[in-house]
Every structure is written in C-alpha cells, then in structure tokens.
Design an enzyme around this catalytic site. Structure first.
Site: not given
Ligand code: GLA
Length: 413
Positions: A50, A83, A138-140, A143, A181, A193, A250
């Site tokens: 963040h 997909s 969806g796992a952070g 993806s 995005e 990302d 977020y």
């Molecule tokens: C997500 C967002 C990123 C970043 C992280 C937190 O992955 O896509 O831009 O803000 O959360 O670090």
C-alpha cells in the site's frame, strides 16, 4: 491432517499448448491458428505494501505462475475473448465502444489495454484471443495484472509497436495496463503489479519507485534476489480467504491517504520525512478524532522506510536478516492499516512458530496470500504447521506455492 496442496506453475510449453488447443476449439471455424502465444506472470510482493499509490517503494518479484494468451489480430475493431475459466462463453465488444464505464466483466481488463494503448497514441485493431492461467485467481498474486500484461505484450507485437523490446518501452506498457485497470476495469490500484509483471527479471526483485515525476527507467530497478545460495526459500500461502480489490476498502484506504497528504500540504505521503514522523502525526491530530488518519499515515511512512532497509540488506548480501522487517510490515498492515485477515494472521503466526525467519501478508490484503521466508530444510515443517493451524481452526485448506523470482512477460510460442 489433510495433505498440503501445492499449486504448481506450468511450463511455457504446457501453457502454450493449452491456449492453442482452446483457441482452436473457440475459433476453429475460421482456421483456429493464433498469431502467437504470450505469457505474463503474477507477482509476489516481498515488502512495500500500500505504498505504490502513495508515491512510495515496493519490492515485488515475478512468480513462475503465468497467464497465457493465444491471440490473432483482426482487420476490424471487434474483440472476441474466450477463457478456460469461463468455458462456453465468448466475451465480445467493439473497440469503438470501449471507454470508461462502458464495459464490464473480465474482458474489461483485456479490452481496456487496447483502449489505453490507443489513448497513448498506439492504436491497435480488434483481435480474437483466449486465455488460461495457473496464477491463482483472487489470491492477491496479481492475476488481473498478469492478464493485462499478457495481452499488452501480445498487442504490442501483433500491432508492430515494439514497446516490449526495451525497458523504457515496457514502462509505457505498464502505464497502459494501469490505466486499463483504473479507468476501464474500475479498480483504483497503484502500478506495482503491472511493473512487476512487465519488468521483473529472473533471480531479481524489482524496486518499484512510484515517486511522481521519476523517469520510467528510474521507476524500476532490478535488485539481485537469489535465495538458493543462502539455502532459503520464499513460501507463498494462498489462504483462499475471499479477496476483492474492486470493493470499497482499497479505494477507501487510498482516499484516506490522499486526504492526509492534502492536509499535510504534500503531493504524496512519500514526501513525509520518516525522521519527522511524530511531528507529522501531531499536525494531523486536529483533523483526526478517532486516530485513523494517523494510523494510516504511520503505516505508509514506516513501510517505505522498511522497504528501503530491506533493499539495503539484500544488496549487502544479508538476506537472512530481513525477517524482522517482514514481521514489522505485517504488524503495521494488521494494526495500523487494518487490511489483514484472520487467515493471514494465522499463516504468519504458524510460520513464525515453526521457525520461519519472517512472514507477512502480501498484496492488497483482506484475504489473499501470505509469504514466509524459510530455511530450505524447514519448508516441509512450516507447511505442515500452517496446514495444521488451518485444520484446527476449521478453515478451508490453503494452497502452497514456491516463488523463485522469475521472468517478465513475453512471447512464448
Ligand atoms: C494491490 C494493488 C497494488 C498495490 C497492492 C498493495 O495489489 O494492485 O497496486 O497497491 O495492492 O500494496
């Protein structure tokens, strides 16, 4: 105890074969041959969470897990997408209709990239494409960025743009994917990302510096990060707890940080001097009856400092010493930024109890994944401990991944 489930990555050969077969199945009526196959990785962030939308530092590596796209250009403006994750359905749009607020669904991430390239003066035509992925959804683990970036390198090549050929051009693709995005898919994320997916290199992390006004080249610096010689492993645990960035949390964190920056009279929280943190927090007090603003700012400012320290330790060959920084990052995200989740805290606690050198949640939080820095010989013990803790808590079994720092997006077939 249930058997731990490992989420393996695919070889590029396997990924290419899957999307070629899917392409033939979906678009077989007119030949069924794509122009090529491209892939882009998910990412795992080592530290610096963040911070990107606050002008700060982050330190991701690319996962070996990638999203594959088989794509064929068209001579009109139609986009047709299939997909493996949505069998039997075709997402279609005309590029002329793609604009903020006009498209929904997963295809928005794809069509959004074409739109953003056009906005940047690199118009592309329509295309037929199919995607498949071994990046856990969806796992952070990004993806969505993997999808955008795989499409970006595919369109870059089929439209003859040549941007993916060097790092400066890749930085342009990063900007397009972030716009896709933010503006088309509607998720107000930072740029970490996409930078990771398009600019990481094997055996390296990427120091992503989001300070406004930095040149493209200075905004991404490779940092050698090869754990094998130190007999260490980065274990990733997908908690399978629900995680969604499009929901309000977020965006609320981001808006709070922007409000704090405005109150402090700085462009971003990156401009807060960590040595003057207490004075800065005191200046916010009159606007902050419940203390939330100060906690959010404290996280961001201390996290940026931790990320710089982590980079310094790694650069000095002292990677085995980064554990306490990871733990401090997690505590800050849990208590000050309040984006952790019970499952993430459980992974961190169980991994540390079982001997991990450090552990923290990674990515946006509210579920998703955690990472643990573990001595290679102790990986199994940590996996068993985490699995056991989930079993004991009656939680759905997590998934485990190994995350050697891998290569960025590119053509694979
Ligand atoms: C997500 C967002 C990123 C970043 C992280 C937190 O992955 O896509 O831009 O803000 O959360 O670090």
């Amino acid at each position: 105890m249930s058997t731990p489930e490992w989420l393996e990555s695919w070889s590029d050969e396997d990924g290419a074969q899957r999307v070629r077969a899917l392409f033939a199945q979906v678009f077989g009526e007119d030949g069924g041959e794509p122009d090529g196959v491209w892939a882009a990785p998910g990412r795992v962030n080592l530290i610096g969470e963040h911070t990107d939308y606050n002008g700060g530092l982050a330190l991701p590596t690319a996962l070996p897990h990638r999203t594959y796209v088989a794509l064929r250009h068209r001579d009109d403006d139609t986009v047709r997408l299939g997909s493996a994750q949505a069998p039997g359905t075709l997402w279609t749009a005309s590029l002329a209709d793609v604009a903020p607020g006009t498209v929904t669904g997963w295809g928005a991430y794809v069509a959004g990239v074409a739109w953003a390239l056009g906005e940047a003066g690199h118009p592309v035509r329509g295309f037929d494409a199919v995607v498949d992925s071994c990046v856990p959804f969806g796992a952070g683990l990004s993806s969505s960025a993997a999808l955008e970036c795989a499409v970006a390198v595919a369109l870059d090549e089929t439209a003859g743009l040549g941007l993916a050929a060097d790092d400066a051009g890749r930085a342009t693709l990063v900007t397009a994917c972030v716009r896709a995005e933010n503006e088309i898919a509607g998720a107000p994320t930072g740029g970490m990302d996409q930078a990771a997916s398009l600019r990481c290199t094997a055996e390296h992390a990427l120091l992503v510096d989001s300070r406004p006004g930095l040149s493209a080249l200075d905004s991404g610096t490779p940092v050698p990060f090869d754990l094998a010689p130190a007999d260490l492993t980065m274990l990733v645990v997908d908690t399978r707890a629900e995680h969604a960035l499009v929901d309000g949390q977020y965006a609320e964190r981001r808006a709070t940080c922007e409000r704090a920056a405005a109150l402090l009279g700085v462009k971003t929280l990156r401009d807060v001097d960590p040595d003057l943190l207490e004075e800065t927090l005191a200046a916010l007090a009159p606007h902050d009856a419940d203390g939330v603003l100060r906690r959010r700012v404290r996280h961001v400012v201390t996290e940026i400092a931790r990320t710089a320290r982590f980079r310094d330790l790694v650069t000095d060959g002292r990677v085995a010493e980064v554990g306490p920084l990871m733990v401090a990052s997690h505590v800050s995200l849990r208590d000050d930024y309040e984006v952790s989740a019970r499952e993430l805290d459980l992974v961190v606690d169980a991994a540390l109890d079982a001997g991990a050198l450090g552990a923290r949640m990674t990515g946006g939080g509210f579920g998703g994944s955690a990472i643990a820095l573990v001595r290679a010989a102790e990986v199994d013990a940590v996996v068993v401990a985490v699995q056991g803790a989930f079993d004991a808590a009656g939680l759905r079994a997590p998934g485990f991944l190994l995350a050697p720092p891998s290569a960025a997006a590119g053509r694979v077939a």
